[in-house]
Design an enzyme around this catalytic site. Structure first.
Site, mmCIF file in Angstrom:
data_model
loop_
_atom_site.group_PDB
_atom_site.id
_atom_site.type_symbol
_atom_site.label_atom_id
_atom_site.label_comp_id
_atom_site.label_asym_id
_atom_site.label_seq_id
_atom_site.Cartn_x
_atom_site.Cartn_y
_atom_site.Cartn_z
ATOM 1 N N SER A 64 109.449 22.906 4.001
ATOM 2 C CA SER A 64 109.851 24.253 3.609
ATOM 3 C C SER A 64 110.712 24.975 4.641
ATOM 4 C CB SER A 64 108.635 25.124 3.261
ATOM 5 O OG SER A 64 107.914 24.542 2.205
ATOM 6 N N GLN A 93 103.491 15.464 -5.899
ATOM 7 C CA GLN A 93 104.806 15.970 -5.515
ATOM 8 C C GLN A 93 105.702 15.799 -6.723
ATOM 9 O OE1 GLN A 93 105.274 17.195 -2.073
ATOM 10 N NE2 GLN A 93 103.053 17.144 -2.300
ATOM 11 N N ALA A 134 111.614 16.879 5.188
ATOM 12 C CA ALA A 134 110.364 16.985 4.430
ATOM 13 C C ALA A 134 110.554 17.753 3.127
ATOM 14 C CB ALA A 134 109.312 17.647 5.301
ATOM 15 N N HIS A 135 109.470 17.890 2.372
ATOM 16 C CA HIS A 135 109.542 18.514 1.046
ATOM 17 C C HIS A 135 109.934 19.991 1.128
ATOM 18 C CE1 HIS A 135 104.824 18.850 1.215
ATOM 19 N NE2 HIS A 135 105.366 19.219 2.330
ATOM 20 N N ASN A 136 110.761 20.379 0.163
ATOM 21 C CA ASN A 136 111.157 21.775 -0.027
ATOM 22 C C ASN A 136 112.040 22.328 1.089
ATOM 23 O OD1 ASN A 136 108.336 21.437 -1.508
ATOM 24 N ND2 ASN A 136 109.494 23.024 -2.567
#
Lengths: 347, 347, 347
Positions: C260, C199, C240-242
């Site tokens: 995302s 990441q 969460a990521h993005n």
């Protein structure tokens, strides 16, 4: 990191197409962000029609693309592009290096046993008789209790707490704010108050586990709470006392697993799902997001909903629930029609 | 810990059967793990048929076993075996001892008031004008703000945060990662943006409370958020500003309680349940796992489901939900039959 | 804090009624707790009938009260009493002052860039090449990684973790135990095990954001996880990521947003709701408590339930769910009646 394309292809056990194995590769990035001298990857199907548009010098992709005549780019053809991308990214995007040794602002008991090449950063506190393996990195302000063991190559982020007697394997990653070995929730009712049940067991975390941020893993009442090899948890996961999580299972964010539940191997528990205590979930089970699992589940099932049911049924149920007002009206209409008939018939 | 069996029986207010009160007891463990010289306990019914098989020298059990002629083992007969086991375990499995004094790597304001026999461990930071009672243990890297008061015999695990002005009682246990006195979530809408409402109240935690790991207890906007005597929370519990939790209530893991809600005494809120703000829950109320409580609840109710309903209804509802696709088909069939009849009748 | 009433009225862009602008105001409190020399506010309608009973010397209120002949109290008439109360409270209840400078028990890399008038408190650890703006307060035991940037006037509470390369704006508030920049949950399946997907992106937090306690905000796989200007999160929120969160959106406690997902501006996500990954939620969307959002949502919608549906439907659905046992019986009765008729008709 710089590497010859041919070496990279070998590392990924892939096959090179249209490329010079002597070319130097120095980075990896998504399709639209890669630069010359870098590689990229074709995982998202949306990019396939414009595969020649990347600036990357080579593309990790599946065998599917092997025979597409329009492709001008260098391809690294592999069986599993997502896993190969991950492995390539591990090479080109390694964690930042950590200073070796014990920082002068760390507080480390004299009785600890240290492996080679460790990094113990400022503000870390480590208790008595703890054993730490080779190449372990313990980042700032993490607290590790007495008689803890930590295997080789384990990485512990800042502000983690690992309490007395817990056992952490090798190549484990523990993200910030996670607490390992807090007391299980054990209270014996005694009239209107509760007696605390001492929690004297441990948490055992096997090799290759990764725990997300702000997890809480309770120590066992007696014996051990056991996270087996290869398990990965997302953030804010709660695992209660005496739980066992089988090999290579995934627990997504905000999942909670109540006391003494046993989860099999290679399961997936989606976000915000909860498992009741003392139940057994088999291997290869998938549990949907927000599911409430109140009963044991056999191997190879997919369940969803609260209370959890087979996922295929849940898919239908979730389309019907919003139609309940309609269904109720329909039923009332039918009953009325029938009552009218009944009257007519009897008259 | 070593203790004469007779003393232990007195401590538990139990009755000894078949045993020598002078025998020395030195440990406690579950049925199959206890060793000679140790005691065990008969709580799980599964062990009753093989009660003579333990290696323990005495068994804490209920009056039920008093007259079973086949029992050869020494019995400690008590009214409440689970609570008595808890009390015995507290004797034989005490928390690890903590070093007395203020560690040189702690940062403690000169203006604090300290009781006797305190343990302030490395990396602890304590602000101005804070008062700490006798026998308090504050483990590594915990941060305590200004003007906090902490009663006697309280145990605070590593990496806890207690912010300014909060009041913590005696015999309180606070597990790692818990935050007490963070700002309540108060924002006044003003066009498209929000004005922060300062949170100037406190958190008050009464005696004998135990808070699990990674809890968040918000300070009040004005006045106090109040956790009353004997409350126990599991991990990752969220308690918003101005909430009141009544005496001896239990909040299981990942429960969330919204602002200004009042929960009565001796309630149980099961895992992942949520309570809306500004409602009142009576005494002796049980709220099921994952329940969503949107309205006030009277004393002595048991509720479940989302939105929460009486538990007896929920038990039926949860068996019907998976049958909704069937019910919908049944209804369509009935309607079709009826329409056919209607046509036939009218023709 | 002491201020003339007239100045306060100007600051709030309000209008004074029945009052002396030269009067000195020195505090603010709720209706029943305010003292002479203080102001209070009339937001809760319950106090309107007894508006003259407060001890406060002036009351922030809406234009509604302007013409009520029975009111003897001084009024500060404003368009938005809740926002004006918030602004007044910000004046009279400022955060406690922090000592300026770097505490000797902080560990700060030589390569950092520091603004004016900063407060870096004991036990803080700051990595290499990090840049910190003017008037920033970093409270005890917070850890900040390498190459982080922090804007002006930002306040970071104790025991926060901000990992490498993350970007924090100006006037941001981050509460205790929050982790920014932990790894996203990215694992590529490879047979029975998983390859970690590095990441390597960042978290970007824009100006005027406030993050509650024990949040977890994952760094992006590539690129950035982005919390836009004016967003406020409650405690135990997981992002969460993005993920992208639009301007001035509110995320209430224990919300989880999967990878995302894109949330628009000025949305409200109520407590314990969850959003699946890769979906898009429009602007001005409200998502109810415990909702499970599995599909994208257009602008200006209000949704609730699991799986989320229009809120107006959910309001009906939630009254019908407890009636499902009744509905099932009703249906069975109808079917039976019909079968009896059918038999009768055919005979």
């Amino acid at each position: 990191m710089r590497m010859k394309l041919g070496e990279l292809v070998n590392h990924l056990k892939g096959q090179l197409k249209n490329g010079d194995p002597e070319m130097i590769i120095q980075g990896i990035a998504p399709f639209d962000h890669a630069q010359p001298g870098w590689i990229t990857f074709a995982i998202d199907k949306k990019i396939l029609p414009r595969i020649n548009e990347t600036c990357a010098d080579a593309i990790i992709c599946s065998r599917q693309l092997e025979d597409r005549p329009d492709i001008e780019k260098t391809l690294i053809i592999v069986d599993n592009p997502y896993a190969s991308f991950a492995r390539a990214a591990q090479l080109f995007l390694p964690p930042a290096p950590s200073p070796t040794g014990i920082h002068k602002h760390a507080t480390v008991a004299e009785s600890i046993t240290l492996g080679k090449n460790i990094s113990i950063q400022p503000g870390v506190v480590i208790g008595n008789n703890t054993t730490i393996g080779d190449n372990v990195i313990i980042r700032a302000n993490t607290v590790i209790g007495d008689k803890v063991t930590i295997g080789n190559d384990t990485l512990i982020y800042p502000n983690v707490t690992i309490l007395d007697n817990c056992q952490i394997g090798s190549r484990v990653i523990i993200h910030s704010g996670t607490v390992i070995g807090c007391d299980g929730f054990g209270f014996a009712p005694d009239g209107n108050t509760y007696e605390k049940v001492p929690q004297s067991g441990i948490v055992r975390i096997d090799d290759d586990v990764e725990l997300g941020a702000n997890n809480t893993i309770d120590r066992a009442t007696f014996g051990q709470t056991w996270i087996k090899q290869g398990v990965k948890t997302d953030n804010q996961v709660h695992i209660a006392h005496n739980v066992v999580i089988g090999e290579n299972s995934l627990l997504v964010a905000q999942v909670g697993i109540a006391g003494s539940a046993k989860l099999g191997k290679h399961c997936i528990v989606a976000g915000q799902a909860g498992l009741s205590g003392h139940l057994t979930v088999g291997n290869n089970v998938t549990i949907g997001p927000k599911a409430g699992v109140a009963q044991s589940i056999k191997d190879n099932q997919v369940v969803s909903g609260n209370v959890a049911m087979p996922h295929q049924i849940w898919l239908k149920v979730q389309t019907i629930i919003p139609k309940l007002p309609e269904i109720k009206k329909q039923l009332a209409r039918l009953e009325k029609t029938m009552a009218a008939w009944s009257e007519k018939t009897n008259s």
